[in-house]
Write a protein that holds these residues in place. Structure first.
Motif, PDB file in Angstrom:
ATOM      1  N   ILE A  52       0.832  -1.205   0.000  1.00  0.00           N
ATOM      2  CA  ILE A  52       0.000   0.000   0.000  1.00  0.00           C
ATOM      3  C   ILE A  52       0.863   1.250   0.000  1.00  0.00           C
ATOM      4  O   ILE A  52       0.638   2.201  -0.768  1.00  0.00           O
ATOM      5  N   ILE A  53       1.874   1.277   0.855  1.00  0.00           N
ATOM      6  CA  ILE A  53       2.756   2.446   0.953  1.00  0.00           C
ATOM      7  C   ILE A  53       3.526   2.648  -0.340  1.00  0.00           C
ATOM      8  O   ILE A  53       3.712   3.784  -0.806  1.00  0.00           O
TER       9      ILE A  53
ATOM     10  N   GLY B 251       8.642  13.293   3.997  1.00  0.00           N
ATOM     11  CA  GLY B 251       8.760  12.697   5.317  1.00  0.00           C
ATOM     12  C   GLY B 251       7.681  11.667   5.541  1.00  0.00           C
ATOM     13  O   GLY B 251       6.724  11.551   4.771  1.00  0.00           O
ATOM     14  N   VAL B 252       7.859  10.886   6.609  1.00  0.00           N
ATOM     15  CA  VAL B 252       6.873   9.889   7.019  1.00  0.00           C
ATOM     16  C   VAL B 252       6.644  10.050   8.512  1.00  0.00           C
ATOM     17  O   VAL B 252       7.599  10.163   9.287  1.00  0.00           O
TER      18      VAL B 252
ATOM     19  N   PHE C  54       5.437  -0.846  10.275  1.00  0.00           N
ATOM     20  CA  PHE C  54       5.006  -0.882   8.877  1.00  0.00           C
ATOM     21  C   PHE C  54       5.752   0.176   8.061  1.00  0.00           C
ATOM     22  O   PHE C  54       6.262  -0.107   6.973  1.00  0.00           O
ATOM     23  N   ALA C  55       5.803   1.388   8.590  1.00  0.00           N
ATOM     24  CA  ALA C  55       6.464   2.480   7.871  1.00  0.00           C
ATOM     25  C   ALA C  55       7.962   2.253   7.751  1.00  0.00           C
ATOM     26  O   ALA C  55       8.550   2.447   6.675  1.00  0.00           O
ATOM     27  N   LEU C  56       8.597   1.840   8.830  1.00  0.00           N
ATOM     28  CA  LEU C  56      10.050   1.645   8.809  1.00  0.00           C
ATOM     29  C   LEU C  56      10.442   0.526   7.852  1.00  0.00           C
ATOM     30  O   LEU C  56      11.456   0.627   7.151  1.00  0.00           O
ATOM     31  N   TYR C  57       9.646  -0.532   7.823  1.00  0.00           N
ATOM     32  CA  TYR C  57       9.973  -1.628   6.901  1.00  0.00           C
ATOM     33  C   TYR C  57       9.818  -1.183   5.448  1.00  0.00           C
ATOM     34  O   TYR C  57      10.654  -1.507   4.597  1.00  0.00           O
ATOM     35  N   ALA C  58       8.752  -0.437   5.144  1.00  0.00           N
ATOM     36  CA  ALA C  58       8.548   0.036   3.774  1.00  0.00           C
ATOM     37  C   ALA C  58       9.708   0.921   3.321  1.00  0.00           C
ATOM     38  O   ALA C  58      10.182   0.809   2.187  1.00  0.00           O
TER      39      ALA C  58
ATOM     40  N   VAL D 163      11.102   2.546  -0.168  1.00  0.00           N
ATOM     41  CA  VAL D 163      10.268   3.744  -0.233  1.00  0.00           C
ATOM     42  C   VAL D 163      11.100   4.941   0.228  1.00  0.00           C
ATOM     43  O   VAL D 163      11.776   4.883   1.255  1.00  0.00           O
ATOM     44  N   ALA D 164      11.050   6.023  -0.537  1.00  0.00           N
ATOM     45  CA  ALA D 164      11.895   7.185  -0.247  1.00  0.00           C
ATOM     46  C   ALA D 164      11.266   8.075   0.816  1.00  0.00           C
ATOM     47  O   ALA D 164      10.067   8.339   0.798  1.00  0.00           O
ATOM     48  N   ALA D 165      12.094   8.545   1.754  1.00  0.00           N
ATOM     49  CA  ALA D 165      11.664   9.508   2.770  1.00  0.00           C
ATOM     50  C   ALA D 165      12.899  10.216   3.302  1.00  0.00           C
ATOM     51  O   ALA D 165      13.863   9.575   3.697  1.00  0.00           O
TER      52      ALA D 165
END
Length: 285
Positions: free
Chosen positions: A123-124, A136-137, A146-150, A155-157
């Motif tokens: 999804i991300i 940013g995230v 979930f965010a850290l794994y993506a 995934v760029a941040a």
């Protein structure tokens, strides 16, 4: 009700730990209640551009605010929804960012069943393709791993803010078992059911999905009175992520109220803006 469930699972676990583990897994993966849009979130929620993503055949509601410039991804946690970020959305819009979020499957207004960390990664990634790369995230609670794994998977941040988050993937099983008073045998069987149910029997998920060293600047925010995610998880996150992680302690906010606290919102968004790492961040006074 919790006492009855606990007693029932313990009894079943004595007779058949494997059956007890399967029943625990079915309870573990169900939110039981969907978060509703609160009165103070209505205006922000209604102002979003709503679109739909497909995740394993289920419609996932996504939300976008602003003009599309400088997108910031917001990832909610368990039994929560995107509208909980209303205060963040308002502040980000004031500063020229474009907040992006979604209701996880089986949460908020999204359909389907609860998805795994791999489903959230998909999804991300789809949101990045549609709106990114992200400036940013910001993630809260279960949304943190979930965010850290993506991001770890590509995934760029530029910068990330992780609030009241889980660092050790095994904590998800351990905390559930501790709350219901389930012993080591049922914990072990629950873990096996999670491995089989979501990850094709992969025994390495507990290491694979825990926080590891990262390169993006990371701000960790946690509260000393968090009764959902042990504050010790923040220290583990800081140690495992490495020298790019910075800590903002808070007090008296608990697990949920921290997400709407004006001072937390101000400091978190300021961190996304800063070109230099802020020193001495402390909201504990």
């Amino acid at each position: 009700m919790q006492k009855l469930v606990s007693a029932g699972l313990q009894t079943i676990g004595l007779l058949s730990p494997r059956l007890g583990g399967r029943i625990a897994f079915n309870l573990w993966r169900r939110p039981l209640a969907r978060g509703r849009v609160r009165a103070d979130e209505q205006l922000v929620h209604a102002a979003a551009k709503v679109e739909v993503l497909d995740e394993a055949g289920a419609e996932v509601r996504t939300y976008a605010w602003g003009d599309g410039e400088r997108p910031v991804l917001l990832v909610h946690g368990w039994r929560s929804r995107a509208s909980r970020y209303a205060g963040f959305v308002t502040r980000l819009l004031e500063l020229g960012y474009s907040p992006i979020s979604y209701d996880a499957p089986a949460h908020g207004d999204s359909a389907g069943e609860v998805t795994s960390i791999l489903g959230h990664q998909r999804i991300i990634r789809a949101l990045e393709e549609r709106h990114g790369p992200f400036e940013g995230v910001i993630a809260h609670s279960l949304g943190v791993p979930f965010a850290l794994y993506a991001v770890r998977e590509g995934v760029a941040a530029k910068r990330m803010v992780m609030i009241s988050g889980v660092a050790d993937f095994g904590y998800l099983a351990d905390a559930f078992c501790a709350e219901l008073g389930l012993g080591p045998k049922l914990n072990r069987e629950l873990r096996r059911s999670i491995e089989r149910g979501y990850f094709d029997g992969d025994h390495d998920i507990w290491t694979r999905f825990s926080v590891t060293t990262g390169k993006a600047e990371l701000l960790v925010i946690h509260n000393d009175e968090d009764d959902i995610v042990d504050p010790a998880q923040a220290q583990l996150l800081l140690r495992n992520y490495g020298p790019h992680a910075h800590f903002l302690p808070t007090t008296g906010l608990g697990h949920r109220r921290i997400l709407s606290d004006p001072a937390v919102i101000t400091e978190a968004v300021a961190f996304l803006q800063d070109s230099d790492v802020p020193e001495g961040l402390d909201l504990s006074a």
